[in-house]
Design a protein around this motif. Structure first.
Motif, short mmCIF file in Angstrom:
data_model
loop_
_atom_site.label_atom_id
_atom_site.label_comp_id
_atom_site.label_asym_id
_atom_site.label_seq_id
_atom_site.Cartn_x
_atom_site.Cartn_y
_atom_site.Cartn_z
N GLU A 87 -0.54 18.44 -89.89
CA GLU A 87 0.90 18.60 -89.68
C GLU A 87 1.19 19.35 -88.38
N PHE A 88 0.40 20.34 -88.07
CA PHE A 88 0.59 21.07 -86.82
C PHE A 88 0.39 20.15 -85.61
N ASP A 89 -0.66 19.36 -85.64
CA ASP A 89 -0.91 18.42 -84.53
C ASP A 89 0.16 17.35 -84.46
N LEU A 90 0.60 16.89 -85.62
CA LEU A 90 1.61 15.83 -85.66
C LEU A 90 2.92 16.28 -85.01
N ILE A 91 3.37 17.47 -85.34
CA ILE A 91 4.65 17.95 -84.82
C ILE A 91 4.58 18.20 -83.31
N ARG A 92 3.50 18.80 -82.84
CA ARG A 92 3.44 19.12 -81.41
C ARG A 92 3.26 17.88 -80.54
N VAL A 93 2.78 16.79 -81.13
CA VAL A 93 2.66 15.53 -80.36
C VAL A 93 3.91 14.68 -80.50
N TRP A 94 4.37 14.47 -81.74
CA TRP A 94 5.41 13.48 -81.98
C TRP A 94 6.83 14.00 -81.83
N ALA A 95 7.05 15.28 -81.90
CA ALA A 95 8.42 15.79 -81.68
C ALA A 95 8.91 15.48 -80.26
N PRO A 96 8.18 15.84 -79.21
CA PRO A 96 8.64 15.48 -77.86
C PRO A 96 8.54 13.98 -77.59
N ALA A 97 7.53 13.31 -78.17
CA ALA A 97 7.39 11.87 -77.93
C ALA A 97 8.56 11.10 -78.52
N ASP A 98 9.02 11.51 -79.71
CA ASP A 98 10.15 10.83 -80.33
C ASP A 98 11.43 10.96 -79.52
N LEU A 99 11.62 12.11 -78.90
CA LEU A 99 12.83 12.32 -78.09
C LEU A 99 12.90 11.30 -76.95
N VAL A 100 11.75 10.93 -76.43
CA VAL A 100 11.72 9.92 -75.36
C VAL A 100 11.81 8.51 -75.93
N CYS A 101 11.01 8.24 -76.96
CA CYS A 101 10.95 6.89 -77.52
C CYS A 101 12.29 6.44 -78.11
N PHE A 102 13.02 7.37 -78.71
CA PHE A 102 14.31 7.02 -79.32
C PHE A 102 15.45 7.00 -78.30
N SER A 103 15.13 7.21 -77.04
CA SER A 103 16.16 7.16 -75.99
C SER A 103 16.13 5.87 -75.19
N VAL A 104 15.04 5.10 -75.30
CA VAL A 104 14.93 3.85 -74.54
C VAL A 104 15.57 2.72 -75.34
N PRO A 105 15.87 1.56 -74.71
CA PRO A 105 16.44 0.42 -75.44
C PRO A 105 15.58 0.03 -76.64
N LEU A 106 16.22 -0.55 -77.65
CA LEU A 106 15.54 -0.83 -78.92
C LEU A 106 14.32 -1.72 -78.77
N TYR A 107 14.42 -2.74 -77.91
CA TYR A 107 13.31 -3.67 -77.80
C TYR A 107 12.09 -3.03 -77.13
N LEU A 108 12.29 -1.87 -76.47
CA LEU A 108 11.19 -1.14 -75.85
C LEU A 108 10.80 0.11 -76.65
N ARG A 109 11.48 0.36 -77.74
CA ARG A 109 11.24 1.59 -78.50
C ARG A 109 9.79 1.68 -78.98
N LEU A 110 9.35 0.67 -79.70
CA LEU A 110 7.99 0.74 -80.24
C LEU A 110 6.91 0.52 -79.19
N PRO A 111 7.08 -0.40 -78.22
CA PRO A 111 6.09 -0.46 -77.15
C PRO A 111 5.90 0.87 -76.43
N ALA A 112 6.99 1.61 -76.18
CA ALA A 112 6.86 2.93 -75.55
C ALA A 112 6.16 3.90 -76.49
N ARG A 113 6.44 3.78 -77.77
CA ARG A 113 5.81 4.66 -78.75
C ARG A 113 4.31 4.41 -78.83
N HIS A 114 3.90 3.16 -78.65
CA HIS A 114 2.49 2.82 -78.73
C HIS A 114 1.67 3.49 -77.62
N VAL A 115 2.30 3.80 -76.51
CA VAL A 115 1.57 4.48 -75.43
C VAL A 115 1.09 5.85 -75.92
#
Length: 266
Positions: free
Chosen positions: A222-250
């Motif tokens: 849980e500690f690793d998950l939050i420190r990686v995915w909290a900032p990553a989600d802020l970026v991934c959920f800001s891009v257009p929908l069709y690019l949301r998951l491709p950006a998340r896969h990076v």
């Protein structure tokens, strides 16, 4: 005695009349010739002179302006818009398999001949089912119903920073995703792992073993998950929908390699 003489017709008069008749005849003939010439000119226009630079112009045009085909080229962006789910499943499957291979060969220094292919299949299957199909369903379809994602993601970045309601929605999406990662993603991964490595065909054994490993590793995961995915989600959920998951896969590629190295072994 005076004698009377009849006036004599002067010769000059006869000559003048004859001369006039000749002139009229000549003019009439010239007129007819001129009309015939004009008619012929109208019926057959003179040919244009050949341009001596015609061949040179043709060659130059051919060399400098090649023929352009109208067949449109393949565009990944158009493919991602038209087939977003297929695109996401393909990326997720390939990504998770490659991330596990990277963890085995590059990080753990496993010889190629000793690669654990069951482990590769585990990550590929998990990537296709969870990261590909399920993650697309809830992060795109469900989020579109819960949040006004289209308006916020279609704005320029400068306007997004000024959109108070959009930023609140972004924070809410991030919180929901972290909750799903904690309560769904991690348990599902451990159950998948138990199904591959437990040696049992009983799903109850997979569930029991998987949840036991989930609870044992919860604090660190849980500690690793939050420190990686909290900032990553802020970026991934800001891009257009069709690019949301491709950006998340990076980001997910690096995360999956880490998860494979730390939790993927037998």
């Amino acid at each position: 005695q005076a004698m009377s003489f009849a006036p004599i017709q002067p010769w000059s008069g006869k000559l003048t009349q004859r001369h006039d008749r000749i002139n009229v005849s000549a003019l009439s003939g010239m007129k007819n010739d001129l009309e015939r010439t004009t008619l012929n000119t109208k019926e057959k226009a003179p040919e244009k002179l050949m341009d001596p630079l015609l061949d040179l112009k043709t060659e130059t045009s051919t060399d400098s302006s090649p023929e352009i085909t109208t067949t449109p080229g393949w565009s990944y962006g158009e493919f991602a818009k038209t087939y977003p789910n297929i695109n996401n499943i393909g990326i997720a499957t390939t990504k998770t398999a490659c991330a596990d291979l990277l963890a085995q060969v590059a990080i753990a220094h496993t010889p190629v001949s000793d690669i654990d292919w069951e482990r590769v299949v585990l990550f590929a299957t998990f990537g296709a089912i969870y990261l590909g199909a399920f993650q697309y369903w809830y992060q795109v379809n469900i989020f579109k119903k819960l949040f006004d994602v289209d308006k916020f993601t279609s704005q320029p970045w400068a306007d997004k920073l000024k959109d108070t309601e959009g930023l609140k929605s972004l924070a809410a999406q991030t919180a929901v995703d972290l909750t799903v990662l904690t309560l769904v993603y991690l348990p599902t991964f451990y159950v998948f792992k138990a199904g591959v490595f437990s040696g049992s065909a009983d799903p109850a054994v997979w569930l029991s073993s998987g949840l036991n490993n989930y609870s044992t590793n919860f604090a660190k995961d849980e500690f690793d998950l939050i420190r990686v995915w909290a900032p990553a989600d802020l970026v991934c959920f800001s891009v257009p929908l069709y690019l949301r998951l491709p950006a998340r896969h990076v980001v997910s590629f690096v995360w999956t390699a880490y998860l494979s190295f730390s939790r993927g072994g037998h």
